[in-house]
Design an enzyme around this catalytic site. Structure first.
Site, PDB file in Angstrom:
ATOM      1  N   LYS A 117       4.476   4.565  14.080  1.00  9.17           N
ATOM      2  CA  LYS A 117       3.525   5.163  13.292  1.00  9.17           C
ATOM      3  C   LYS A 117       2.022   4.716  13.624  1.00  9.17           C
ATOM      4  O   LYS A 117       1.944   3.391  13.531  1.00  9.17           O
ATOM      5  CB  LYS A 117       3.693   4.653  11.861  1.00  9.17           C
ATOM      6  N   LYS A 293      13.001   9.302  10.368  1.00  7.49           N
ATOM      7  CA  LYS A 293      13.258  10.720   9.790  1.00  7.49           C
ATOM      8  C   LYS A 293      14.339  11.216   9.857  1.00  7.49           C
ATOM      9  O   LYS A 293      14.922  10.989  10.789  1.00  7.49           O
ATOM     10  CB  LYS A 293      11.796  11.731  10.581  1.00  7.49           C
TER      11      LYS A 293
HETATM   12  S1  IVH Z   1       5.258  12.168   9.254  1.00  6.26           S
HETATM   13  C1  IVH Z   1       6.246  13.951   5.534  1.00  6.26           C
HETATM   14  N1  IVH Z   1       4.894  10.762  11.650  1.00  6.26           N
HETATM   15  O1  IVH Z   1       1.483   8.396   8.350  1.00  6.26           O
HETATM   16  C2  IVH Z   1       5.691  13.388   6.750  1.00  6.26           C
HETATM   17  N2  IVH Z   1       3.334  10.538   9.932  1.00  6.26           N
HETATM   18  O2  IVH Z   1       1.628   8.622   5.239  1.00  6.26           O
HETATM   19  C3  IVH Z   1       4.470  12.941   7.079  1.00  6.26           C
HETATM   20  N3  IVH Z   1       1.583   8.839  10.712  1.00  6.26           N
HETATM   21  O3  IVH Z   1      -0.791  10.775   7.001  1.00  6.26           O
HETATM   22  C4  IVH Z   1       3.883  12.415   8.326  1.00  6.26           C
HETATM   23  N4  IVH Z   1       2.207   8.601  12.697  1.00  6.26           N
HETATM   24  O4  IVH Z   1      -1.215  10.472   9.454  1.00  6.26           O
HETATM   25  C5  IVH Z   1       4.400  11.020  10.551  1.00  6.26           C
HETATM   26  N5  IVH Z   1       5.106   9.780  13.538  1.00  6.26           N
HETATM   27  C6  IVH Z   1       4.374   9.926  12.450  1.00  6.26           C
HETATM   28  C7  IVH Z   1       3.143   9.366  12.051  1.00  6.26           C
HETATM   29  C8  IVH Z   1       2.798   9.628  10.852  1.00  6.26           C
HETATM   30  C9  IVH Z   1       1.156   8.430  11.795  1.00  6.26           C
HETATM   31  C10 IVH Z   1       0.591   8.931   9.439  1.00  6.26           C
HETATM   32  C11 IVH Z   1       0.260  10.307   9.040  1.00  6.26           C
HETATM   33  C12 IVH Z   1       0.217  10.390   7.849  1.00  6.26           C
HETATM   34  C13 IVH Z   1       0.835   9.185   7.214  1.00  6.26           C
HETATM   35  C14 IVH Z   1       1.877   9.354   6.166  1.00  6.26           C
END
Ligand code: IVH
Length: 670
Positions: A117, A293
């Site tokens: 992340k 996920k």
């Molecule tokens: S998935 C429903 N994957 O984290 C899934 N988010 O709070 C939503 N982020 O605003 C996002 N790396 O900017 C996902 N590998 C990743 C991510 C990621 C960073 C950030 C994204 C989002 C926040 C979610």
């Protein structure tokens, strides 16, 4: 006109350049030297120079930034961009897995994808027929800002998708994180320090500040890059799983994080989290955790979402990063709202690759609770996107020479009294004309969507305040032409123009005026809501909290902020002075209904009878919304003289197209 050969050559060069970008940015395995790559670019540039009809916005030569925008348009996301629930420890992740199994009524193991992340800016890129058409920020998850021009400058974003092995789908909405590597961030800050520009607090802020630049010729100079991690709406291809997405995106030239892995159960996913945590410092970018996920899209669909977060994903955060250093001094800083924040100035220390020399102490209570003194050795923490903070004092390191700090009794900026209101943690400067606050208030008051005082920019405001000519907003209207003419770099002519702009601004609407006052929590939209529902400044200023809460869209924070603003004696005085100066608020249209609620308008081309801003106000004032590019959510495309590419796009998409006359009818002008 370019000959068919020239056209073919240009297309071929573009294809090759995109392919080499892909080798470089996605595979991290370039096939040709930098010099050979530059030669391809130069050849394409020369061709396009010779035959301007060959140019297209998605040519790799066009990543140079376009002319500055006045504001970003808004983009409504076809599928909302959700946020993630957090897990702070292993137990919470195990609970996440169990919750999923309970929900799915299964005791079979669930397969997960684990991805780093990154802390940057979430964006959505839209490709149509393999061509990049729109880039937007996540915004509130439903609508974001149109940052297409800026996204185009990011070299790791393909402008045309690769179609070698696997042709891209007709429509692809892809989501990812735009970020800045730590080394690039530090270099950028060094250059800014040299130029006397304010420094970015961390790579995330640097990425956000660069991507949300109205002038894309600045963005192009900023070393931004991207990792893609998901999809929105896709037409022309079915994905089965998150892993399927992560494997497919790179084939089209879209960069994904090579550290992502798929596991058959939660225990393996947790083990990988620990592994990544170990690798964390060795990465060129900052991570604040991993995202776990559910792999299968079928299961994701069944799990659905709860309170804006999917049930099928969780952000498993890394422990915050800490370091030990010494406090050299504590200073009080005055913010735009007058609050004084104590800030510890420390011996520089590196935490997670970033140099830290200031940390917030929040307020006086916090200093007392933690017993922080000047000279103390302290533990400092950087957690995610917040400013570093002092966690605790290492009292065993005290020598006896440490000094206690207390809040100054007078404001370090304007020397007015500093008070602490009951129930408030913050000390505040009471000076209504405190320069720390007044400049920001005037800037906001004069801004385009507020009172629209053309020409009254930051530099001019700084001079007016520094010379003591303007102590509060109403003073602006007392200035004569000679006052302006006496300022630096102010020709007689522009002094006259500003006086004219000030005069013009006196005729305004209720919504603009309320917005211009800069009341906490009252943005443009809430100002519109207040104006529509209460119809006069008098009614708004006298409304009780209960009355305000009866208005849909007004919550307790806004209600309290509005009432305390109008209760304030100093503010009442200021409003009187503004009225005395001649500010006149036009009575809002009696129409309280929102005839255009839920309708989104897109404008292209020049209108005859009004400016673009006036047209937008007509829409907003009737509850409608404005889009900045053609998309499914657009209900009406208003086409004026010499419409741009949006028009062609709108026609292609079969959107409803109307002319100025029809528009006027819709808004009730004809
Ligand atoms: S998935 C429903 N994957 O984290 C899934 N988010 O709070 C939503 N982020 O605003 C996002 N790396 O900017 C996902 N590998 C990743 C991510 C990621 C960073 C950030 C994204 C989002 C926040 C979610």
């Amino acid at each position: 006109m370019a000959s068919p050969e020239a056209q073919e050559r240009a297309a071929r060069l573009r294809g090759e350049i995109e392919y080499h970008n892909y080798r470089y940015y996605v595979l991290d395995d370039p096939e040709i030297s930098d010099a050979a790559y530059d030669a391809l670019m130069r050849e394409l540039e020369r061709l396009e120079e010779k035959y301007p009809d060959l140019r297209s916005p998605n040519s790799p030569t066009q990543r140079v930034g376009a002319s500055p925008l006045e504001e970003f348009g808004t983009i409504t996301h076809t599928i909302p961009m959700l946020s993630l629930a957090n897990a702070m420890d292993e137990a919470a992740v195990i609970e996440f897995d169990q919750r999923i199994k309970r929900f799915l009524k299964t005791d079979k193991e669930i397969a997960y994808v684990v991805e780093p992340k990154l802390d940057g800016v979430a964006v959505e890129l839209i490709y149509e027929g393999g061509e990049f058409v729109v880039g937007s920020t996540r915004g509130d998850g439903y609508t974001g800002e149109d940052v297409t021009q800026n996204v185009r400058t990011i070299k790791a974003v393909p402008l045309t998708l690769i179609r070698r092995e696997n042709p891209p789908p007709q429509r692809l909405e892809v989501r990812g994180e735009v970020y800045m590597e730590v080394a690039d961030f530090e270099e950028l800050n060094k250059a800014r320090e040299k130029n006397g520009e304010p420094l970015f607090a961390n790579p995330r802020n640097a990425a956000a500040g660069s991507l949300r630049q109205l002038d894309s010729s600045i963005t192009v100079q900023r070393p931004l890059t991207i990792f893609c991690y998901g999809i929105g709406e896709v037409q022309g291809k079915d994905f089965e799983s998150q892993w399927d997405v992560l494997r497919t995106l790179p084939q089209w030239g879209l960069r994904t994080n090579p550290l992502a892995r798929r596991y058959n159960n939660i225990n393996e996913a947790v083990a990988y989290y620990n592994e990544i945590n170990e690798l964390r410092e060795a990465q060129p970018y900052e991570m604040d955790g991993v995202v776990i996920k559910v792999d299968s899209f079928e299961l994701q669909r069944r799990l659905g979402e709860v309170s804006r977060s999917p049930r099928w994903a969780v952000a498993y955060k890394f422990p915050p990063k800490e370091a030990t250093t010494r406090i050299i001094d504590i200073k009080a800083q005055v913010g735009r709202t007058g609050a004084l924040t104590p800030v510890a100035l420390m011996e520089p220390v590196r935490i997670g690759g970033v140099e830290v020399k200031r940390a917030t102490l929040h307020n006086q209570d916090e200093i007392e609770n933690k017993d922080v003194r000047i000279g103390d050795t302290v533990v400092v923490r950087r957690a995610g996107d917040v400013i570093p903070e002092v966690v605790k004092v290492i009292t065993s390191k005290r020598t006896g020479a440490e000094k206690r700090f207390s809040m100054p009794q007078t404001c370090p900026v304007c020397e007015s009294a500093v008070v602490r209101l009951p129930e408030e943690a913050a000390h505040r400067c009471v000076g209504i004309s405190c320069p720390a606050q007044v400049k920001g208030r005037i800037r906001h008051f004069a801004s385009k969507r507020a009172m629209d005082i053309d020409g009254l920019g930051v530099k001019l405001i700084d001079q007016l305040v520094a010379k003591g000519l303007v102590k509060d907003i109403a003073d602006l209207y007392a200035l004569g032409q000679d006052a302006f003419a006496a300022l630096e770099r102010m020709a007689e002519k522009s002094a006259g123009n500003i006086i004219e702009a000030l005069e013009k601004s006196k005729q305004t609407t209720l919504a603009r005026f309320i917005y211009a006052l800069g009341i906490r929590h009252v943005g443009e939209h809430i100002a519109q809501v207040l104006a529509r529902n209460l119809s006069s400044l008098d009614a708004i200023s006298k409304a009780t909290e209960e009355e305000l809460l009866a208005i849909p869209e007004i919550g307790p924070e806004v209600a309290q902020s509005v009432t305390s603003f109008f209760r304030d004696k100093g503010n009442q005085e200021e409003l009187k002075r503004l009225q005395k100066a001649g500010v006149e608020i036009a009575a809002p249209s009696v129409r309280k209904a929102e005839p255009l609620k839920g309708k989104t308008f897109l404008f292209t081309g020049a209108l005859e009878g009004m400016t673009r801003d006036e047209a937008k106000d007509l829409v907003l004032g009737r509850g409608g919304e404005i889009a900045s590019s053609a998309g499914k959510g657009v209900d009406y495309v208003v086409v004026g003289e010499e419409p741009g590419s949006k028009y062609a796009k709108a026609r292609e998409m079969g959107l409803t197209i109307i002319d100025e006359k029809e528009f006027k009818k819709l808004v009730g002008m004809e």
